[in-house]
Motif scaffolding. Structure first.
Motif, PDB file in Angstrom:
ATOM      1  N   ASN A  42       0.941  -1.069  -0.015  1.00 51.38           N
ATOM      2  CA  ASN A  42      -0.028  -0.048  -0.159  1.00 51.38           C
ATOM      3  C   ASN A  42       0.841   1.239   0.078  1.00 51.38           C
ATOM      4  N   THR A  43       2.092   1.201   0.890  1.00 53.00           N
ATOM      5  CA  THR A  43       2.711   2.525   1.037  1.00 53.00           C
ATOM      6  C   THR A  43       3.518   2.523  -0.416  1.00 53.00           C
ATOM      7  N   ALA A  44       4.039   1.403  -1.229  1.00 52.69           N
ATOM      8  CA  ALA A  44       4.575   1.600  -2.614  1.00 52.69           C
ATOM      9  C   ALA A  44       3.650   2.196  -3.565  1.00 52.69           C
ATOM     10  N   ARG A  45       2.207   1.524  -3.273  1.00 44.37           N
ATOM     11  CA  ARG A  45       1.441   2.156  -4.456  1.00 44.37           C
ATOM     12  C   ARG A  45       0.984   3.562  -4.000  1.00 44.37           C
ATOM     13  N   MET A  46       0.812   4.010  -2.991  1.00 42.72           N
ATOM     14  CA  MET A  46       0.652   5.273  -2.510  1.00 42.72           C
ATOM     15  C   MET A  46       1.732   6.227  -3.009  1.00 42.72           C
ATOM     16  N   SER A  47       3.051   5.899  -2.843  1.00 48.13           N
ATOM     17  CA  SER A  47       4.473   6.429  -3.187  1.00 48.13           C
ATOM     18  C   SER A  47       4.361   6.722  -4.743  1.00 48.13           C
ATOM     19  N   LYS A  48       3.948   5.394  -5.499  1.00 45.97           N
ATOM     20  CA  LYS A  48       4.009   5.441  -6.993  1.00 45.97           C
ATOM     21  C   LYS A  48       2.698   6.521  -7.456  1.00 45.97           C
ATOM     22  N   GLU A  49       1.645   6.598  -6.615  1.00 41.60           N
ATOM     23  CA  GLU A  49       0.798   7.427  -7.300  1.00 41.60           C
ATOM     24  C   GLU A  49       1.047   8.961  -6.892  1.00 41.60           C
ATOM     25  N   GLU A  50       1.595   9.302  -6.005  1.00 40.30           N
ATOM     26  CA  GLU A  50       2.126  10.473  -5.618  1.00 40.30           C
ATOM     27  C   GLU A  50       3.290  10.776  -6.548  1.00 40.30           C
ATOM     28  N   ALA A  51       4.095   9.684  -6.868  1.00 35.03           N
ATOM     29  CA  ALA A  51       5.256  10.235  -7.727  1.00 35.03           C
ATOM     30  C   ALA A  51       4.525  10.489  -9.104  1.00 35.03           C
ATOM     31  N   LEU A  52       3.557   9.646  -9.608  1.00 37.93           N
ATOM     32  CA  LEU A  52       2.825  10.098 -10.864  1.00 37.93           C
ATOM     33  C   LEU A  52       2.183  11.502 -10.699  1.00 37.93           C
ATOM     34  N   ALA A  53       1.720  11.624  -9.686  1.00 41.79           N
ATOM     35  CA  ALA A  53       1.122  13.063  -9.576  1.00 41.79           C
ATOM     36  C   ALA A  53       2.176  14.150  -9.475  1.00 41.79           C
ATOM     37  N   LEU A  54       2.961  14.061  -8.889  1.00 45.21           N
ATOM     38  CA  LEU A  54       4.115  14.872  -9.076  1.00 45.21           C
ATOM     39  C   LEU A  54       4.784  15.028 -10.346  1.00 45.21           C
ATOM     40  N   LYS A  55       4.888  13.709 -11.220  1.00 45.97           N
ATOM     41  CA  LYS A  55       5.332  14.097 -12.499  1.00 45.97           C
ATOM     42  C   LYS A  55       4.453  14.417 -13.417  1.00 45.97           C
ATOM     43  N   ASN A  56       3.313  14.455 -13.312  1.00 45.57           N
ATOM     44  CA  ASN A  56       2.221  15.212 -14.186  1.00 45.57           C
ATOM     45  C   ASN A  56       1.993  16.757 -13.764  1.00 45.57           C
ATOM     46  N   ASP A  57       2.301  16.878 -12.483  1.00 42.18           N
ATOM     47  CA  ASP A  57       2.641  18.398 -11.953  1.00 42.18           C
ATOM     48  C   ASP A  57       3.356  19.054 -12.475  1.00 42.18           C
ATOM     49  N   TYR A  58       4.841  18.339 -12.683  1.00 47.62           N
ATOM     50  CA  TYR A  58       6.005  18.829 -13.217  1.00 47.62           C
ATOM     51  C   TYR A  58       5.908  19.128 -14.498  1.00 47.62           C
ATOM     52  N   GLU A  59       5.414  18.297 -15.469  1.00 50.43           N
ATOM     53  CA  GLU A  59       5.010  18.132 -16.852  1.00 50.43           C
ATOM     54  C   GLU A  59       4.157  19.459 -17.288  1.00 50.43           C
ATOM     55  N   HIS A  60       2.961  19.364 -16.382  1.00 52.09           N
ATOM     56  CA  HIS A  60       2.153  20.652 -16.451  1.00 52.09           C
ATOM     57  C   HIS A  60       2.908  21.930 -16.228  1.00 52.09           C
ATOM     58  N   ARG A  61       3.423  21.991 -15.056  1.00 49.28           N
ATOM     59  CA  ARG A  61       4.309  23.270 -14.857  1.00 49.28           C
ATOM     60  C   ARG A  61       5.298  23.703 -16.044  1.00 49.28           C
ATOM     61  N   LEU A  62       6.045  22.371 -16.427  1.00 48.37           N
ATOM     62  CA  LEU A  62       6.976  22.721 -17.444  1.00 48.37           C
ATOM     63  C   LEU A  62       6.266  23.186 -18.882  1.00 48.37           C
ATOM     64  N   ALA A  63       5.268  22.755 -19.210  1.00 51.26           N
ATOM     65  CA  ALA A  63       4.271  23.025 -20.220  1.00 51.26           C
ATOM     66  C   ALA A  63       3.724  24.610 -20.060  1.00 51.26           C
ATOM     67  N   ASP A  64       3.393  24.966 -18.602  1.00 52.01           N
ATOM     68  CA  ASP A  64       3.105  26.274 -18.722  1.00 52.01           C
ATOM     69  C   ASP A  64       4.673  27.348 -18.672  1.00 52.01           C
ATOM     70  N   PHE A  65       5.605  27.050 -18.258  1.00 48.47           N
ATOM     71  CA  PHE A  65       6.482  27.755 -18.174  1.00 48.47           C
ATOM     72  C   PHE A  65       7.068  27.935 -19.578  1.00 48.47           C
ATOM     73  N   GLU A  66       7.075  26.864 -20.597  1.00 44.94           N
ATOM     74  CA  GLU A  66       7.117  27.289 -21.929  1.00 44.94           C
ATOM     75  C   GLU A  66       6.454  28.137 -22.471  1.00 44.94           C
ATOM     76  N   SER A  67       5.238  28.184 -22.288  1.00 41.08           N
ATOM     77  CA  SER A  67       4.163  29.039 -22.625  1.00 41.08           C
ATOM     78  C   SER A  67       4.365  30.313 -22.099  1.00 41.08           C
ATOM     79  N   GLU A  68       4.473  30.606 -20.967  1.00 41.44           N
ATOM     80  CA  GLU A  68       4.904  31.814 -20.233  1.00 41.44           C
ATOM     81  C   GLU A  68       6.291  32.418 -20.875  1.00 41.44           C
ATOM     82  N   ARG A  69       7.187  31.698 -21.057  1.00 41.80           N
ATOM     83  CA  ARG A  69       8.560  31.993 -21.639  1.00 41.80           C
ATOM     84  C   ARG A  69       8.243  32.552 -23.170  1.00 41.80           C
TER      85      ARG A  69
END
Length: 160
Positions: A42-69
């Motif tokens: 369960n901890t590994a599954r939650m960590s994986k979900e958090e990592a995926l959420a962080l990855k998605n957030d990072y990719e979204h921020r990166l796309a926003d950064f490129e647009s803002e740039r």
């Protein structure tokens, strides 16, 4: 052979007693281990979900950064072009003012030069008149004085 059967029965009873006594303890240990493994999963599954959420957030921020740039670069280019136009317009206006001022100064100098020439002509005529009045005038002397005055003033004075 009887001994063998008795030994086998004793071993069977011993295993049965050990199994009965130890089975609760083993069962508890196995249950705890299962729970620990389930918690780890369960901890590994939650960590994986958090990592995926962080990855998605990072990719979204990166796309926003490129647009803002891109937006910032476009705004900067537009402002630079406006500033360039304003600088060129200001430069052209300043050049026009300098040219107009130079023309005014040239006109003033031309007017002053005309006034100076007129003044010099009056002075030369007055000197010539004084010379003529002092002497008796005849046509020959009058022609000589006029020629002298013209030579002193020069031909360029009369051409302006």
């Amino acid at each position: 052979m009887v001994e063998l059967i008795v030994t086998a029965i004793n071993v069977f009873i011993l295993f049965f007693l050990i199994g009965y006594l130890v089975s609760d303890m083993l069962s508890g240990m196995l249950t705890k281990r299962q729970e620990r493994i389930a918690d780890d999963i369960n901890t590994a599954r939650m960590s994986k979900e958090e990592a995926l959420a962080l990855k998605n957030d990072y990719e979204h921020r990166l796309a926003d950064f490129e647009s803002e740039r891109a937006d910032i670069l476009e705004n900067t280019r537009r402002k630079a072009a406006q500033m360039e136009e304003r600088i060129l317009l200001d430069g052209q206006q300043e050049a026009d003012r300098v040219i107009a001022r130079a023309k005014r100064e040239a006109e003033l100098k031309k007017t002053k030069l005309k006034e100076d020439v007129r003044h010099d002509m009056i002075m030369a005529a007055s000197i010539t008149a004084c010379k003529l009045a002092a002497e008796t005038l005849d046509d020959k002397k009058q022609a000589v004085y006029i020629q002298e005055m013209l030579d002193e003033m020069g031909e360029s004075t009369w051409q302006n």
